[in-house]
Design a protein around this motif. Structure first.
Motif, PDB file in Angstrom:
ATOM      1  N   ASP A 145       0.831  -1.205   0.000  1.00  7.78           N
ATOM      2  CA  ASP A 145       0.000   0.000   0.000  1.00  7.78           C
ATOM      3  C   ASP A 145       0.864   1.253   0.000  1.00  7.78           C
ATOM      4  O   ASP A 145       0.557   2.229  -0.704  1.00  7.78           O
ATOM      5  N   ARG A 169       6.262   1.356 -10.086  1.00  5.30           N
ATOM      6  CA  ARG A 169       5.788   0.011 -10.358  1.00  5.30           C
ATOM      7  C   ARG A 169       6.795  -1.051  -9.923  1.00  5.30           C
ATOM      8  O   ARG A 169       6.402  -2.140  -9.496  1.00  5.30           O
ATOM      9  N   ARG A 185       1.753   7.872  -6.483  1.00  2.80           N
ATOM     10  CA  ARG A 185       0.731   8.847  -6.869  1.00  2.80           C
ATOM     11  C   ARG A 185       1.323  10.259  -6.897  1.00  2.80           C
ATOM     12  O   ARG A 185       2.453  10.501  -6.460  1.00  2.80           O
ATOM     13  N   ILE A 226       6.365  -1.553  -6.225  1.00  2.00           N
ATOM     14  CA  ILE A 226       5.109  -2.267  -5.980  1.00  2.00           C
ATOM     15  C   ILE A 226       5.282  -3.757  -6.244  1.00  2.00           C
ATOM     16  O   ILE A 226       4.824  -4.611  -5.466  1.00  2.00           O
ATOM     17  N   ARG A 276       2.287   1.880  -3.450  1.00  2.00           N
ATOM     18  CA  ARG A 276       1.276   2.439  -4.358  1.00  2.00           C
ATOM     19  C   ARG A 276       1.017   3.913  -4.058  1.00  2.00           C
ATOM     20  O   ARG A 276       0.831   4.731  -4.971  1.00  2.00           O
ATOM     21  N   ARG A 277       0.971   4.271  -2.785  1.00  2.00           N
ATOM     22  CA  ARG A 277       0.756   5.669  -2.425  1.00  2.00           C
ATOM     23  C   ARG A 277       1.901   6.551  -2.898  1.00  2.00           C
ATOM     24  O   ARG A 277       1.685   7.681  -3.350  1.00  2.00           O
TER      25      ARG A 277
END
Length: 440
Positions: free
Chosen positions: A271, A330, A278, A333, A274-275
């Protein structure tokens, strides 16, 4: 009168402050590096475990990791500091200059929650690891206490045999002097006495070393003295069996819980990755003071000649946006996702290991207890009876010294076998308690 009351009040406040400082100084714990105090009197198994949990250096070091994790959690909740920059430009050889003050304030819109989640899960996993280190230390202390008790029991058996051999040698020596027995009997008993003396010296060293191993787990110096309060037989007493409430399922063991916390940490890391991929926004504001002039003179509002120039003030505000265009995180992640799969496999491994240890320890505990019962009820009493009969036969002149020595050695072997059986039963119970995750 008012002045005297004020003076008395000040004196009382000073006295109270001095007492509070003294009380705080007395309450300061022993600093690291100072010698660990020694326990007073013989130690029971429960006392040894409690002492180790309070003083063993390795566990104390492990507990600091929980404080480290808590500090990381507090740090993760903090947002980035604003940045302030100051710049000045000066015209070489001239009077023009410019001063700029800029403040940038990162908003950190999406990243705080991810950082806090990962740090919180890591703190949780650290607490479980500390609890598992405590579980293992308790098992080590129990095993070391049992080893020391077993060594002491064997030393006591040899000591008793040495005393018996000394009495037999004295009686036989008197019979040889009176001509009632051949000298070879006395010589055979003398050899056996010296052999037992040598065995006892070696066993005394083994018992001392076993006690030193226990002292190491208690955090004590080798120069300290520790004595055991409980015998090996009392440690293996059936009344010490774990109760039904103490039996926990494998999933509640600290190492399994730590592995489960590892999965949650890996999920939080996914998580967070992914944050961090952004967009983000940072606000900025700028104040500029510019002084500019020209090498000409002009008429001012009052009609006087003056330099052509002025001081200008500017304010600016805006926002900086981080655009996840070429780097959307990516790779991080994917790596975090792979670590989560690894954490799931480690959890399955830890749970399987815990269930296997419980099953194996339960079987060994049951069989070892049965063996102890067999030795205590039948083997050892009969062996002692046989030795007494052979000794009485020899004293009545119907047996030989060789028969008595042979039976005595068989009895010693049985005593050693019984000690080993007691030790195995104790170790089996220790393994079972550790496998179940039972702690004081």
């Amino acid at each position: 009168m008012t002045g005297q009351r004020s003076m008395r009040m000040k004196e009382r406040l000073r006295a109270a402050a001095a007492l509070s400082v003294l009380a705080a100084w007395l309450a300061v714990p022993v600093e690291a590096g100072q010698p660990t105090p020694s326990p007073a009197g013989p130690l029971s198994l429960e006392d040894a475990v409690s002492w180790a949990l309070a003083h063993e250096p390795g566990l104390r070091a492990e507990r600091t990791e929980a404080d480290v994790a808590q500090g990381n959690l507090s740090q993760a909740a903090l947002k980035p500091n604003p940045m302030v920059s100051l710049g000045r430009q000066q015209q070489p050889g001239g009077t023009d200059n410019q001063t700029t003050l800029t403040m940038e304030w990162p908003l950190d819109l999406f990243r705080v929650a991810g950082r806090v989640s990962v740090a919180g899960r890591e703190a949780e996993a650290t607490r479980f690891r500390v609890a598992d280190r405590q579980r293992l230390l308790v098992a080590e202390v129990r095993a070391a206490y049992g080893a020391a008790a077993a060594a002491q029991r064997e030393l006591d058996v040899l000591t008793e045999l040495v005393k018996t051999a000394a009495r037999e040698l004295e009686v036989t020596g008197s019979r040889v002097d009176a001509g009632a027995a051949p000298a070879i009997d006395r010589d055979l008993l003398l050899v056996e006495r010296r052999r037992l003396d040598a065995d006892r010296l070696l066993q005394d060293a083994r018992a001392h070393n076993a006690t030193l191993a226990l002292q190491r787990l208690l955090g004590l110096d080798p120069a300290d003295t520790v004595t055991l309060r409980e015998s090996l037989e009392s440690l293996v007493d059936p009344a010490s069996a774990p109760t039904q409430t103490a039996k926990r399922i494998a999933d509640h063991r600290p190492d399994v819980q730590a592995a489960g916390a590892g999965i949650r940490t890996a999920e939080a890391a996914v998580d967070r990755a992914r944050r961090e991929g952004r967009f983000d926004v940072a606000l900025f504001g700028t104040y500029t003071r510019m002084q500019a002039s020209f090498p000409q003179l002009g008429y001012g509002p009052g009609g006087d000649l003056q330099s052509v120039g002025d001081t200008f003030h500017y304010l600016a505000a805006g926002a900086t946006v981080t655009v996840p265009w070429r780097n959307d995180n990516r790779g991080e992640i994917a790596a975090a996702t792979a670590r989560r799969r690894g954490a799931e496999a480690r959890y399955a491994e830890a749970a399987l290991q815990a269930r296997t240890e419980i099953a194996a320890a339960t079987t060994l505990d049951t069989q070892a207890r049965a063996a102890v019962t067999l030795y205590a009820a039948e083997v050892l009493p009969l062996a002692r009876q046989n030795l007494d009969v052979v000794r009485q036969t020899y004293e009545l002149g119907r047996g030989t010294v060789a028969d008595m020595l042979g039976e005595q050695r068989r009895y010693l072997d049985i005593e050693r076998a019984y000690t080993e059986t007691l030790k195995q039963a104790y170790d089996a119970r220790t393994s079972l308690l550790s496998a179940l995750g039972v702690q004081p």
